[in-house]
Write an enzyme that holds these catalytic residues in place. Structure first.
Site, PDB file in Angstrom:
ATOM      1  N   LYS A 177       3.143   3.120   6.952  1.00 30.15           N
ATOM      2  CA  LYS A 177       2.775   1.943   6.421  1.00 30.15           C
ATOM      3  C   LYS A 177       2.090   1.064   7.724  1.00 30.15           C
ATOM      4  O   LYS A 177       1.104   0.325   7.409  1.00 30.15           O
ATOM      5  CB  LYS A 177       3.859   1.200   5.814  1.00 30.15           C
ATOM      6  CG  LYS A 177       3.429  -0.364   5.379  1.00 30.15           C
ATOM      7  CD  LYS A 177       2.680  -0.555   4.529  1.00 30.15           C
ATOM      8  CE  LYS A 177       2.094  -1.840   3.940  1.00 30.15           C
ATOM      9  NZ  LYS A 177       3.036  -2.673   3.281  1.00 30.15           N
ATOM     10  N   LYS A 245       3.401 -10.201  10.441  1.00 33.16           N
ATOM     11  CA  LYS A 245       4.791  -9.463  10.659  1.00 33.16           C
ATOM     12  C   LYS A 245       4.513  -8.000  10.800  1.00 33.16           C
ATOM     13  O   LYS A 245       5.006  -7.218  11.714  1.00 33.16           O
ATOM     14  CB  LYS A 245       5.639  -9.890   9.687  1.00 33.16           C
ATOM     15  CG  LYS A 245       7.004  -9.194   9.698  1.00 33.16           C
ATOM     16  CD  LYS A 245       7.028  -7.722   9.006  1.00 33.16           C
ATOM     17  CE  LYS A 245       6.917  -8.108   7.452  1.00 33.16           C
ATOM     18  NZ  LYS A 245       7.262  -6.941   6.610  1.00 33.16           N
TER      19      LYS A 245
END
Length: 303
Positions: A177, A245
């Protein structure tokens, strides 16, 4: 009809439509969210309120999570924060926990180890595809952890995802990811830079988008975000603060593994600029606004 009861903790912009798809597929779904409104919406749709993470686990055969960040996962699963009824207090031996959050690979590994001590298998299974992918059930799901556990839960994941890939042992779903977000950010920033340049040079922005979409520059951002970007439409499909983030996770991991990330580091700073200027709830394609601030104008089509 499916016989599993699926727990779902974290009913946000991604989690709630994923849980609704499970209900549509015939699964019983027990949910919990930090704020009450999404849980109430799930109940109105046919789900049940688990009351707490532990309550969800006690009533479920498998538990899925979709939470904002690493500390949230540690808090919800292990109680390392304000959560008084963490998931670990409601799990039973042999259960599987599937974490769809995007968090640090090392945190994913450590939480998996804690659950393993109680006989529980954890799969780190972050997702890509944005809110629309969650609604349509077409997400890409990147899975780290035990492959047999993945096979056992494939029926559940196939309701929510179109592409489900086993990436290796625990933590590798999160690593994959991070790779995804590195490339997504590069696309968003690259397309933004190109559009601001085209506008400054006096080109027709719609023509530019159409022309380069069909060539070697063709990418998801040009097809799915550029038409909105040149209209100044940055309604969120994926919040800029989450992109920021995710890039922090990537750059931290790059530091841990000694991997150079010059472009990702720059993109991290551009998304930080969005957050610091009140754009954190804009779509991640809104990074174009930072390039516009640097340029002193707005790259928009004429109304």
């Amino acid at each position: 009809m499916p016989t599993k009861t699926v727990g779902f903790v974290g009913l946000g912009i991604m989690g709630l439509p994923m849980a609704k798809n499970l209900l549509d597929a015939g699964y019983s779904v027990v949910g919990h969210n930090r704020s009450a409104e999404p849980t109430e919406e799930l109940v109105e749709y046919g789900g049940e309120d688990g009351g707490s993470p532990a309550g969800v686990a006690e009533r479920s055969d498998v538990v899925l999570m979709c939470l904002p960040d690493s500390p949230d996962v540690e808090n919800v699963v292990l109680g390392e924060g304000s959560e008084s009824d963490p998931l670990i207090e409601g799990v039973s031996e042999g259960m599987t926990v599937v974490d769809h959050s995007t968090i640090s690979p090392t945190v994913a590994e450590s939480v998996a180890e804690e659950l393993a001590d109680d006989g529980v298998t954890m799969l780190d299974a972050p997702i890509s595809g944005g809110e629309q992918g969650a609604i349509d059930g077409t997400l890409s799901i990147m899975v780290g952890g035990d492959e047999d556990a993945l096979d056992d839960q494939m029926d559940v994941l196939e309701v929510m995802g179109e592409t489900i890939t086993h990436c290796g042992p625990s933590g590798t779903g999160q690593t994959t990811k991070a790779c995804n977000q590195i490339v997504v950010a590069a696309q968003m920033v690259g397309v933004s830079e190109a559009l601001v340049f085209a506008d400054n040079a006096g080109a027709d922005l719609e023509a530019v988008v159409n022309a380069i979409s069909g060539g070697a520059a063709g990418c998801w951002t040009l097809d799915n975000r550029a038409p909105n970007m040149i209209q100044g439409d940055f309604d969120p499909g994926f919040f800029a603060q989450y992109q920021y983030k995710d890039l922090r996770i990537a750059t931290d991991a790059g530091e841990n593994f000694g991997s150079p990330m010059p472009q990702t580091a720059l993109n991290h700073e551009l998304y930080k600029t969005m957050v610091q200027n009140g754009m954190e709830r804009d779509d991640n394609s809104g990074v174009m606004q930072v390039l516009e601030m640097l340029s002193g104008g707005e790259a928009r089509v004429d109304e």
